[in-house]
Scaffold this motif. Structure first.
Motif, PDB file in Angstrom:
ATOM      1  N   LYS A  96       0.808  -1.218   0.000  1.00  0.00           N
ATOM      2  CA  LYS A  96       0.000   0.000   0.000  1.00  0.00           C
ATOM      3  C   LYS A  96       0.843   1.270   0.000  1.00  0.00           C
ATOM      4  O   LYS A  96       0.403   2.306  -0.484  1.00  0.00           O
ATOM      5  CB  LYS A  96      -0.904   0.026   1.240  1.00  0.00           C
ATOM      6  CG  LYS A  96      -2.002  -1.014   1.254  1.00  0.00           C
ATOM      7  CD  LYS A  96      -3.014  -0.643   2.322  1.00  0.00           C
ATOM      8  CE  LYS A  96      -4.093  -1.699   2.435  1.00  0.00           C
ATOM      9  NZ  LYS A  96      -3.634  -2.829   3.246  1.00  0.00           N
ATOM     10  N   LEU A  97       2.041   1.214   0.573  1.00  0.00           N
ATOM     11  CA  LEU A  97       2.836   2.425   0.780  1.00  0.00           C
ATOM     12  C   LEU A  97       4.037   2.444  -0.153  1.00  0.00           C
ATOM     13  O   LEU A  97       4.488   1.405  -0.641  1.00  0.00           O
ATOM     14  CB  LEU A  97       3.301   2.501   2.240  1.00  0.00           C
ATOM     15  CG  LEU A  97       2.202   2.403   3.302  1.00  0.00           C
ATOM     16  CD1 LEU A  97       2.810   2.428   4.688  1.00  0.00           C
ATOM     17  CD2 LEU A  97       1.201   3.536   3.147  1.00  0.00           C
ATOM     18  N   SER A  98       4.555   3.637  -0.383  1.00  0.00           N
ATOM     19  CA  SER A  98       5.757   3.793  -1.188  1.00  0.00           C
ATOM     20  C   SER A  98       6.973   3.533  -0.314  1.00  0.00           C
ATOM     21  O   SER A  98       7.077   4.064   0.794  1.00  0.00           O
ATOM     22  CB  SER A  98       5.825   5.210  -1.768  1.00  0.00           C
ATOM     23  OG  SER A  98       4.706   5.472  -2.578  1.00  0.00           O
ATOM     24  N   ALA A  99       7.896   2.724  -0.826  1.00  0.00           N
ATOM     25  CA  ALA A  99       9.095   2.378  -0.066  1.00  0.00           C
ATOM     26  C   ALA A  99      10.281   3.168  -0.584  1.00  0.00           C
ATOM     27  O   ALA A  99      10.511   3.243  -1.799  1.00  0.00           O
ATOM     28  CB  ALA A  99       9.382   0.887  -0.163  1.00  0.00           C
ATOM     29  N   ARG A 100      11.044   3.779   0.340  1.00  0.00           N
ATOM     30  CA  ARG A 100      12.228   4.537  -0.028  1.00  0.00           C
ATOM     31  C   ARG A 100      13.373   4.074   0.867  1.00  0.00           C
ATOM     32  O   ARG A 100      13.411   4.399   2.053  1.00  0.00           O
ATOM     33  CB  ARG A 100      11.985   6.036   0.137  1.00  0.00           C
ATOM     34  CG  ARG A 100      13.140   6.880  -0.381  1.00  0.00           C
ATOM     35  CD  ARG A 100      12.888   8.376  -0.207  1.00  0.00           C
ATOM     36  NE  ARG A 100      12.957   8.772   1.194  1.00  0.00           N
ATOM     37  CZ  ARG A 100      11.922   9.186   1.890  1.00  0.00           C
ATOM     38  NH1 ARG A 100      10.727   9.221   1.349  1.00  0.00           N
ATOM     39  NH2 ARG A 100      12.052   9.550   3.151  1.00  0.00           N
ATOM     40  N   PRO A 101      14.319   3.297   0.345  1.00  0.00           N
ATOM     41  CA  PRO A 101      15.404   2.800   1.192  1.00  0.00           C
ATOM     42  C   PRO A 101      16.376   3.895   1.588  1.00  0.00           C
ATOM     43  O   PRO A 101      16.713   4.761   0.798  1.00  0.00           O
ATOM     44  CB  PRO A 101      16.090   1.755   0.299  1.00  0.00           C
ATOM     45  CG  PRO A 101      15.760   2.168  -1.090  1.00  0.00           C
ATOM     46  CD  PRO A 101      14.409   2.816  -1.039  1.00  0.00           C
ATOM     47  N   SER A 102      16.781   3.896   2.843  1.00  0.00           N
ATOM     48  CA  SER A 102      17.864   4.748   3.337  1.00  0.00           C
ATOM     49  C   SER A 102      18.681   3.851   4.262  1.00  0.00           C
ATOM     50  O   SER A 102      18.968   2.712   3.915  1.00  0.00           O
ATOM     51  CB  SER A 102      17.294   5.984   4.042  1.00  0.00           C
ATOM     52  OG  SER A 102      16.392   5.608   5.056  1.00  0.00           O
ATOM     53  N   GLU A 103      19.072   4.327   5.434  1.00  0.00           N
ATOM     54  CA  GLU A 103      19.715   3.417   6.387  1.00  0.00           C
ATOM     55  C   GLU A 103      18.710   2.374   6.843  1.00  0.00           C
ATOM     56  O   GLU A 103      19.048   1.232   7.100  1.00  0.00           O
ATOM     57  CB  GLU A 103      20.257   4.203   7.576  1.00  0.00           C
ATOM     58  CG  GLU A 103      21.401   5.135   7.211  1.00  0.00           C
ATOM     59  CD  GLU A 103      21.941   5.861   8.427  1.00  0.00           C
ATOM     60  OE1 GLU A 103      21.387   5.652   9.520  1.00  0.00           O
ATOM     61  OE2 GLU A 103      22.900   6.626   8.270  1.00  0.00           O
ATOM     62  N   ALA A 104      17.456   2.797   6.957  1.00  0.00           N
ATOM     63  CA  ALA A 104      16.351   1.866   7.152  1.00  0.00           C
ATOM     64  C   ALA A 104      15.461   2.004   5.920  1.00  0.00           C
ATOM     65  O   ALA A 104      15.835   2.640   4.947  1.00  0.00           O
ATOM     66  CB  ALA A 104      15.590   2.213   8.433  1.00  0.00           C
ATOM     67  N   VAL A 105      14.289   1.395   5.937  1.00  0.00           N
ATOM     68  CA  VAL A 105      13.336   1.521   4.837  1.00  0.00           C
ATOM     69  C   VAL A 105      12.236   2.465   5.291  1.00  0.00           C
ATOM     70  O   VAL A 105      11.573   2.210   6.299  1.00  0.00           O
ATOM     71  CB  VAL A 105      12.751   0.152   4.438  1.00  0.00           C
ATOM     72  CG1 VAL A 105      11.706   0.341   3.352  1.00  0.00           C
ATOM     73  CG2 VAL A 105      13.855  -0.769   3.959  1.00  0.00           C
ATOM     74  N   THR A 106      12.065   3.562   4.555  1.00  0.00           N
ATOM     75  CA  THR A 106      11.038   4.540   4.895  1.00  0.00           C
ATOM     76  C   THR A 106       9.800   4.285   4.058  1.00  0.00           C
ATOM     77  O   THR A 106       9.878   4.214   2.826  1.00  0.00           O
ATOM     78  CB  THR A 106      11.548   5.967   4.643  1.00  0.00           C
ATOM     79  OG1 THR A 106      12.711   6.190   5.448  1.00  0.00           O
ATOM     80  CG2 THR A 106      10.488   6.996   4.999  1.00  0.00           C
ATOM     81  N   LEU A 107       8.662   4.122   4.721  1.00  0.00           N
ATOM     82  CA  LEU A 107       7.383   3.936   4.047  1.00  0.00           C
ATOM     83  C   LEU A 107       6.604   5.239   4.129  1.00  0.00           C
ATOM     84  O   LEU A 107       6.429   5.796   5.213  1.00  0.00           O
ATOM     85  CB  LEU A 107       6.579   2.811   4.701  1.00  0.00           C
ATOM     86  CG  LEU A 107       7.240   1.424   4.725  1.00  0.00           C
ATOM     87  CD1 LEU A 107       6.302   0.419   5.366  1.00  0.00           C
ATOM     88  CD2 LEU A 107       7.610   0.976   3.315  1.00  0.00           C
ATOM     89  N   THR A 108       6.139   5.734   2.976  1.00  0.00           N
ATOM     90  CA  THR A 108       5.391   6.983   2.945  1.00  0.00           C
ATOM     91  C   THR A 108       3.985   6.736   2.414  1.00  0.00           C
ATOM     92  O   THR A 108       3.745   5.776   1.690  1.00  0.00           O
ATOM     93  CB  THR A 108       6.092   8.015   2.041  1.00  0.00           C
ATOM     94  OG1 THR A 108       6.163   7.500   0.710  1.00  0.00           O
ATOM     95  CG2 THR A 108       7.488   8.310   2.544  1.00  0.00           C
ATOM     96  N   GLY A 109       3.079   7.642   2.781  1.00  0.00           N
ATOM     97  CA  GLY A 109       1.690   7.524   2.347  1.00  0.00           C
ATOM     98  C   GLY A 109       0.788   6.946   3.402  1.00  0.00           C
ATOM     99  O   GLY A 109      -0.298   6.459   3.105  1.00  0.00           O
ATOM    100  N   VAL A 110       1.215   7.007   4.669  1.00  0.00           N
ATOM    101  CA  VAL A 110       0.452   6.396   5.758  1.00  0.00           C
ATOM    102  C   VAL A 110      -0.954   6.978   5.837  1.00  0.00           C
ATOM    103  O   VAL A 110      -1.948   6.257   5.957  1.00  0.00           O
ATOM    104  CB  VAL A 110       1.196   6.584   7.105  1.00  0.00           C
ATOM    105  CG1 VAL A 110       0.306   6.195   8.271  1.00  0.00           C
ATOM    106  CG2 VAL A 110       2.485   5.770   7.106  1.00  0.00           C
ATOM    107  N   ARG A 111      -1.053   8.307   5.754  1.00  0.00           N
ATOM    108  CA  ARG A 111      -2.346   8.958   5.972  1.00  0.00           C
ATOM    109  C   ARG A 111      -3.334   8.707   4.841  1.00  0.00           C
ATOM    110  O   ARG A 111      -4.530   8.914   5.022  1.00  0.00           O
ATOM    111  CB  ARG A 111      -2.157  10.465   6.164  1.00  0.00           C
ATOM    112  CG  ARG A 111      -1.430  10.823   7.469  1.00  0.00           C
ATOM    113  CD  ARG A 111      -1.558  12.311   7.757  1.00  0.00           C
ATOM    114  NE  ARG A 111      -0.846  13.113   6.786  1.00  0.00           N
ATOM    115  CZ  ARG A 111       0.380  13.591   6.957  1.00  0.00           C
ATOM    116  NH1 ARG A 111       1.029  13.327   8.073  1.00  0.00           N
ATOM    117  NH2 ARG A 111       0.969  14.318   6.032  1.00  0.00           N
ATOM    118  N   GLY A 112      -2.846   8.288   3.671  1.00  0.00           N
ATOM    119  CA  GLY A 112      -3.758   8.126   2.547  1.00  0.00           C
ATOM    120  C   GLY A 112      -3.977   6.698   2.114  1.00  0.00           C
ATOM    121  O   GLY A 112      -4.561   6.464   1.064  1.00  0.00           O
TER     122      GLY A 112
END
Length: 660
Positions: free
Chosen positions: A632-648
């Motif tokens: 459901k969420l967009s994944a953006r790897p950094s030092e960890a994995v950041t998931l964006t789009g929580v509110r939508g």
């Protein structure tokens, strides 16, 4: 010599050919190879004076001079004998001006630049390749919303009788281009339309020109015509809009104009008696729909995906003959339904296509338009494609079932979405049932779940007394609001922007800021936290247990176990990773490598976001539960994995309120 269309001031071609390689000779004779800016302006003035003297307008000669001027680089400070940019602006603005338009010579401020949309109602500078920069430099303005609105008002003739007459071709063209210009602004620069009186703008309708509302818009031109006639016969002052082009080209403008759209589903076929099914026409319709699908899949797959519903539903329509077919529509703002005759109509609930005669099935304006109404866009193209499809069906040709790769992907995603929605709905029902049983067993007893021990800790020894204290909410004094359990639908933006790149950009390194010349001493502004990070996690987990109606045995705490990749697990072996926020819920959360691995390998993995944990912030305490977060969420790897789009994203949202 100077540049121009006539022979006056130009070197004879034989002389030019003889001495063209001897620049020193030409210079000694006072012959110039290229005109200066001053030469061009002087030539323009001569053209203007000639027109005043004998009335002859040399538009082609002026255009050559404008092209020559546009090709030159005009300096801010000109050499001796030439003109600077300021000199050029002053020269063009003097007197009647030096811009030759269809309305005569104009100063730059008295005309517009760009495509001459408004016909003879507004003067436009000559339009040519490279001219935009020249007219911009000279101060010729672009047309704006106020220009288009004023032009439309000027198109309306005086007198009630004249207002009902069909506008001539020139008026219709200017009206169409003005509306298209406003539509372009509504999508590219909506701020330009704010505060404009568009809801009182005159419109060309079935009743002639009118500034009154209601005005209705119908995509099908044939239906629009008969509906307009029916409204007039009923004595209604309402009218049907006639914009001069397909309604879908004005989607952004329609609401701003105060126009009410009548969709195909707003009308209902009205039949008398029992219409006769036509098996032969029904069989041919099935074949024609197959040909239409093949044609669009081959040549216009984007339009094929605009179909509302499925191709199977379209091919499954039963054709019935109704010689006196009419449609009924209840228009907003009208007291009684309006009946109007039609040649074809679809009853989607019954799966029936009614026609007055089978000949209507082959017509663009009848069955073609009616079936095109099942598409969200490009309806005109679909209606024409239908005529070709019907011809192939009548010729006995067989259609080929073309299924494109993107359609297969879309079908798989739709199936996954449907399964996910069922899982979320089942999970919602499960939680609701557990809460119902819990309320039946206890009346005011302790809430399920183990609340954090001593969540509100003593004042830290190092905290000065004058700092504000920040405290956690007490989970034991909150309860879920059962009536407000909500499944939040998916917002497509929560999936947008997915990228495999790291969060530092293409270089993989963070951008650095220049240090300030003064000191930047950290300040304590938010008060002292009177709780530890663990106590915040404890409070969040207690609220999750309360939301799920589970106690500490049914929802076990796994936080002390390293490498599990989840904070808790329930009795059904479903894993929950909890992220908490003291204030408002943020749109991004981070997963550790172990949490990401658990999310990718475990089908029953839930991301739980708890917000509003700090007392007194005014932010309501809420628990959001997301099934299958990596999908459901967009994944953006950094030092960890950041998931964006929580509110939508599609999720189960459970608000809390203060317990009695």
């Amino acid at each position: 010599m100077v540049y121009g269309a006539d022979s006056d001031g130009l070197l004879h071609p034989e002389i030019q050919a003889a001495v063209s390689r001897r620049g020193d000779v030409l210079k000694a004779l006072g012959v110039g190879g290229e005109p200066t800016t001053a030469d061009i302006v002087a030539r323009l003035r001569r053209l203007r004076e000639t027109e005043r003297e004998d009335g002859s307008r040399n538009a082609s000669g002026a255009l050559l001079l404008y092209r020559a001027l546009a090709a030159k680089t005009v300096p801010s400070r000109a050499p001796a004998g030439d003109l600077s940019r300021d000199d050029l602006r002053r020269a063009f603005a003097q007197g009647d001006g030096l811009v030759l338009t269809d309305a005569g010579w104009k100063a730059p401020s008295a005309c517009l630049r760009g495509t001459p949309l408004f016909g003879r109602l507004r003067a436009f500078a000559p339009h040519f390749t490279g001219g935009e920069a020249l007219w911009h430099m000279l101060g010729v303005p672009e047309p704006g919303a106020d220009d288009a609105i004023a032009v439309i008002r000027e198109l309306v003739p005086p007198g009630p009788e004249v207002k009902r007459r069909e506008p001539d071709a020139e008026t219709q063209t200017v009206l169409l281009q003005s509306l298209q210009f406003l539509e372009g602004l509504s999508s590219s620069n909506p701020e330009a339309l704010k505060g404009r009186p568009l809801r009182r703008l005159p419109l060309w309708t079935s009743r002639g020109w009118t500034s009154r509302r209601p005005v209705y818009a119908v995509a099908d031109e044939a239906v629009a015509a008969v509906l307009g006639t029916a409204l007039a016969e009923s004595g209604s002052h309402a009218a049907v809009w006639r914009p001069g082009a397909e309604m879908e080209h004005f989607r952004g403008l329609i609401i701003r104009l105060g126009i009410t759209v009548i969709d195909p589903d707003d009308t209902a076929p009205h039949v008398t008696g029992r219409p006769l099914p036509d098996s032969h026409a029904t069989a041919r319709l099935v074949t024609a729909v197959a040909h239409l699908r093949e044609d669009l899949q081959r040549n216009d797959p984007g339009t094929a995906r605009e179909l509302v519903g499925t191709w199977e539903e379209l091919a499954g329509l039963l054709v019935c003959i109704e010689p006196s077919l009419t449609c009924t529509v209840t228009l907003p703002g009208q007291a009684t339904p309006v009946h109007f005759p039609v040649e074809t109509a679809i009853d989607t609930g019954q799966g029936v296509m009614y026609v007055r005669s089978t000949s209507a099935l082959a017509r663009f304006s009848h069955a073609g338009r009616t079936l095109a109404g099942r598409f969200r866009a490009r309806r005109r193209e679909v209606a024409y494609a239908w005529v070709a499809a019907w011809e192939r069906a009548e010729a006995g040709l067989s259609a080929i079932d073309i299924t494109r790769a993107e359609d297969r992907i879309s079908a798989l995603n739709e199936a996954a979405d449907a399964e996910e929605e069922q899982r979320l709905a089942a999970f919602h029902d499960e939680i609701h049932e557990r809460h119902t049983k819990a309320r039946a067993r206890t009346t005011g007893g302790p809430r399920p779940g183990k609340h954090p021990a001593d969540a509100q800790v003593r004042r830290a020894a190092h905290a000065p007394a004058h700092f504000n204290e920040r405290h956690l909410v007490d989970p034991t004094k909150l309860r879920p609001v059962f009536t407000d359990f909500a499944i939040v639908p998916q917002n497509d933006r929560s999936r947008s922007g997915a990228s495999g790149s790291d969060s530092f950009g293409s270089t993989g390194r963070p951008s650095l800021c220049r240090p300030s010349s003064s000191s930047a001493v950290p300040q304590q502004r938010s008060g002292v936290k009177m709780f530890t990070p663990k106590e915040q996690e404890d409070a969040a987990l207690a609220l999750v247990r309360a939301a799920l109606a589970r106690d500490s045995e049914e929802l076990r705490d796994l936080r002390a176990q390293r490498g599990v990749g989840a904070d808790s697990v329930d009795e059904l072996n479903r894993f929950y990773e909890v992220k908490s926020f003291l204030g408002a819920e943020e749109d991004s959360v981070s997963l550790t490598p172990h949490e990401y691995e658990r999310a990718t390998t475990e089908n029953n993995f839930f991301l739980v976001v708890v917000s509003g944990l700090q007392r007194g912030t005014g932010v309501p305490t809420t628990v959001r539960i997301i099934l299958d977060p990596l999908r459901k969420l967009s994944a953006r790897p950094s030092e960890a994995v950041t998931l964006t789009g929580v509110r939508g994203c599609r999720s189960l949202q459970i608000p809390f309120e203060q317990a009695d």
